[in-house]
Design an enzyme around this catalytic site. Structure first.
Site, mmCIF file in Angstrom:
data_model
loop_
_atom_site.group_PDB
_atom_site.id
_atom_site.type_symbol
_atom_site.label_atom_id
_atom_site.label_comp_id
_atom_site.label_asym_id
_atom_site.label_seq_id
_atom_site.Cartn_x
_atom_site.Cartn_y
_atom_site.Cartn_z
ATOM 1 N N CYS A 31 0.541 -1.211 -0.246
ATOM 2 C CA CYS A 31 -0.013 -0.002 -0.173
ATOM 3 C C CYS A 31 0.399 1.339 -0.363
ATOM 4 O O CYS A 31 1.694 1.443 1.016
ATOM 5 C CB CYS A 31 -0.987 -0.224 1.343
ATOM 6 S SG CYS A 31 -1.518 1.099 1.460
ATOM 7 N N CYS A 34 0.041 3.860 2.846
ATOM 8 C CA CYS A 34 0.843 3.510 3.784
ATOM 9 C C CYS A 34 1.837 3.503 3.711
ATOM 10 O O CYS A 34 2.673 3.903 5.729
ATOM 11 C CB CYS A 34 0.768 1.980 4.012
ATOM 12 S SG CYS A 34 -1.289 1.157 4.007
#
Length: 105
Positions: A31, A34
Site C-alpha cells: 500500500c 501506507c
C-alpha cells in the site's frame, strides 16, 4: 519508544488491555499511502511516551482488520480502555494524529 508491532497474538494484551491510549496503524506492505503514513507514525512513537503506538499488517492479521471493519488502508484507530475512540482512514499529518491521541486522554 520504538513503534510496536501488533499481531493477532498480542493484540489483546498490548492494545485492548493497555492502561495507556493506543494508536494502531493498520497497513500493508503493498500500500503506497501506507508507506507514506509509516514514517509519521514511527516518528510519533519516538516522541511520545504517554501512549502506545504500533502497526498491524492487515495481510498477516486479517482477523483484526475484519473485527474492526477496516475496508481501506491506512486506517488509524485510537483505543482507550479497550474501545475504539477515534478512527481515521487515509494519510494523516503528525498534528492530526496528535489531535486524535489527545482526544483519548
Amino acid at each position: 519508544m520504538a513503534v510496536l508491532k501488533f499481531t493477532s497474538d498480542n493484540f489483546d494484551s498490548e492494545v485492548l488491555q493497555s492502561d495507556k491510549p493506543v494508536l494502531v496503524d493498520l497497513w500493508a506492505t503493498w500500500c503506497a499511502p501506507c508507506r507514506m503514513q509509516g514514517p509519521i507514525v514511527e516518528k510519533l512513537a519516538d516522541e511520545l511516551t504517554d501512549v502506545k503506538i504500533g502497526k498491524l499488517d492487515v495481510d498477516e492479521n486479517s482477523d483484526i482488520a475484519e473485527k474492526y471493519n477496516v475496508m481501506s488502508i491506512p486506517t488509524l484507530l485510537v483505543f482507550k480502555n479497550g474501545e475504539v475512540v477515534q478512527k481515521a482512514v487515509g494519510v494523516h499529518t503528525r498534528e492530526q494524529l496528535i489531535d486524535m491521541i489527545n482526544s483519548a486522554k
